[in-house]
Design an enzyme around this catalytic site. Structure first.
Site, PDB file in Angstrom:
ATOM      1  N   ASP A   9       0.765  -1.570   0.194  1.00 29.14           N
ATOM      2  CA  ASP A   9       0.004  -0.229   0.354  1.00 29.14           C
ATOM      3  C   ASP A   9       0.569   1.448   0.035  1.00 29.14           C
ATOM      4  OD1 ASP A   9      -2.305  -1.798   0.127  1.00 29.14           O
ATOM      5  OD2 ASP A   9      -3.178  -0.787   1.934  1.00 29.14           O
ATOM      6  N   ASP A  47      -3.908  -0.734  -2.067  1.00 29.47           N
ATOM      7  CA  ASP A  47      -5.686  -0.205  -0.911  1.00 29.47           C
ATOM      8  C   ASP A  47      -6.867  -0.007  -2.055  1.00 29.47           C
ATOM      9  OD1 ASP A  47      -6.844  -1.477   1.537  1.00 29.47           O
ATOM     10  OD2 ASP A  47      -6.922   0.904   1.659  1.00 29.47           O
ATOM     11  N   HIS A  49     -10.722   1.360  -2.768  1.00 31.82           N
ATOM     12  CA  HIS A  49     -12.133   1.344  -2.020  1.00 31.82           C
ATOM     13  C   HIS A  49     -12.548   1.505  -3.519  1.00 31.82           C
ATOM     14  CE1 HIS A  49     -10.511  -0.235   1.647  1.00 31.82           C
ATOM     15  NE2 HIS A  49      -9.908   1.034   1.583  1.00 31.82           N
ATOM     16  N   LYS A 106      -7.431  -4.629  -3.150  1.00 34.71           N
ATOM     17  CA  LYS A 106      -7.990  -5.566  -2.153  1.00 34.71           C
ATOM     18  C   LYS A 106      -8.742  -4.407  -1.650  1.00 34.71           C
ATOM     19  CE  LYS A 106      -3.855  -4.245   0.953  1.00 34.71           C
ATOM     20  NZ  LYS A 106      -4.598  -2.823   1.651  1.00 34.71           N
ATOM     21  N   CYS A 151      -1.834  -2.602   7.743  1.00 35.22           N
ATOM     22  CA  CYS A 151      -2.109  -3.626   6.594  1.00 35.22           C
ATOM     23  C   CYS A 151      -0.544  -4.572   6.332  1.00 35.22           C
ATOM     24  CB  CYS A 151      -2.014  -3.729   5.412  1.00 35.22           C
ATOM     25  SG  CYS A 151      -3.795  -2.276   4.664  1.00 35.22           S
TER      26      CYS A 151
END
Ligand code: VGL
Ligand code: ZN
Length: 197
Positions: A9, A47, A49, A106, A151
């Site tokens: 990340d 990351d 989202h 993810k 993470c």
């Protein structure tokens, strides 16, 4: 041993100026870039989202960032909106080498967060990374990146639990450190058999 570097990340939102800035997050970019040549494989995680993700405090009326709420899968820290798919904040730091082998995204399901690169926060839904590593014959992992206590921590504990020889290079990680989370994460990684150097 076939040894992969897992870069966790290293995105704008986790660097100074970003939505969920980790202190000194950008200070490890050069070190990570230099490490990439030492490994048989390089994997970057991202990351990723959707807008309105359930880990965002803004998705919960009356809640503020860094509070913990109960989700169906267990306790979940609420975060400022961050790493929304396709935004500049979700992009990798512009100085990070991006010539790695795989980018693993993810946290893309609306209702569930994913700190670990191996399993989502229900500790059960796989991301597919284990299969990728095993089918390439990779049996040793070194993890670096952001954030040490979220993470990196959950990825390292899962990696060790899956039987990978797992090392975290602490000098190439930086932490959020929420209410002692760095000390707790360090202890949890040690207990899981992760080598911390
Ligand atoms: C992370 C909080 C929320 C991390 C990602 O990369 O450590 N932390 N999403
Ligand atoms: Zn996130």
């Amino acid at each position: 041993m076939t040894h992969a570097l897992i870069v966790i990340d290293m995105q704008n939102d986790f660097c100074p100026g970003g939505a969920l800035a980790v202190p000194g997050g950008d200070a490890i970019v050069a070190r990570i870039n230099a490490m990439m040549d030492e490994f048989d494989a390089v994997i970057l995680t991202q990351d990723w989202h959707p807008a309105g993700h359930s880990s965002f405090a803004s998705s919960h009326a009356g809640r503020t960032p860094f509070e913990t709420v109960d989700m169906p899968y267990g306790p979940q820290v609420l975060w400022p909106d961050h790493c929304v798919q396709g935004t500049t904040g979700a992009a990798f730091h512009s100085d990070l080498r991006q010539d790695g082998d795989l980018i693993l995204r993810k946290g893309f399901r609306h209702d569930i967060d994913s700190y670990s690169a191996f399993f989502e926060n229900d500790q059960a839904t796989p991301t597919g990374l284990e299969g990728y590593l095993r089918s390439r014959g990779i049996d040793a992992l070194t993890l670096v990146g952001l954030a040490t206590d979220f993470c990196v921590h959950f990825s390292a504990v899962d990696a060790a639990g899956l039987g990978f020889d797992t090392t975290v290079r602490m000098g190439a990680c930086r932490a959020i450190d929420l209410d002692g989370s760095l000390a707790a994460a360090t202890e949890a990684m040690r207990r899981a058999g992760v080598t911390l150097i």
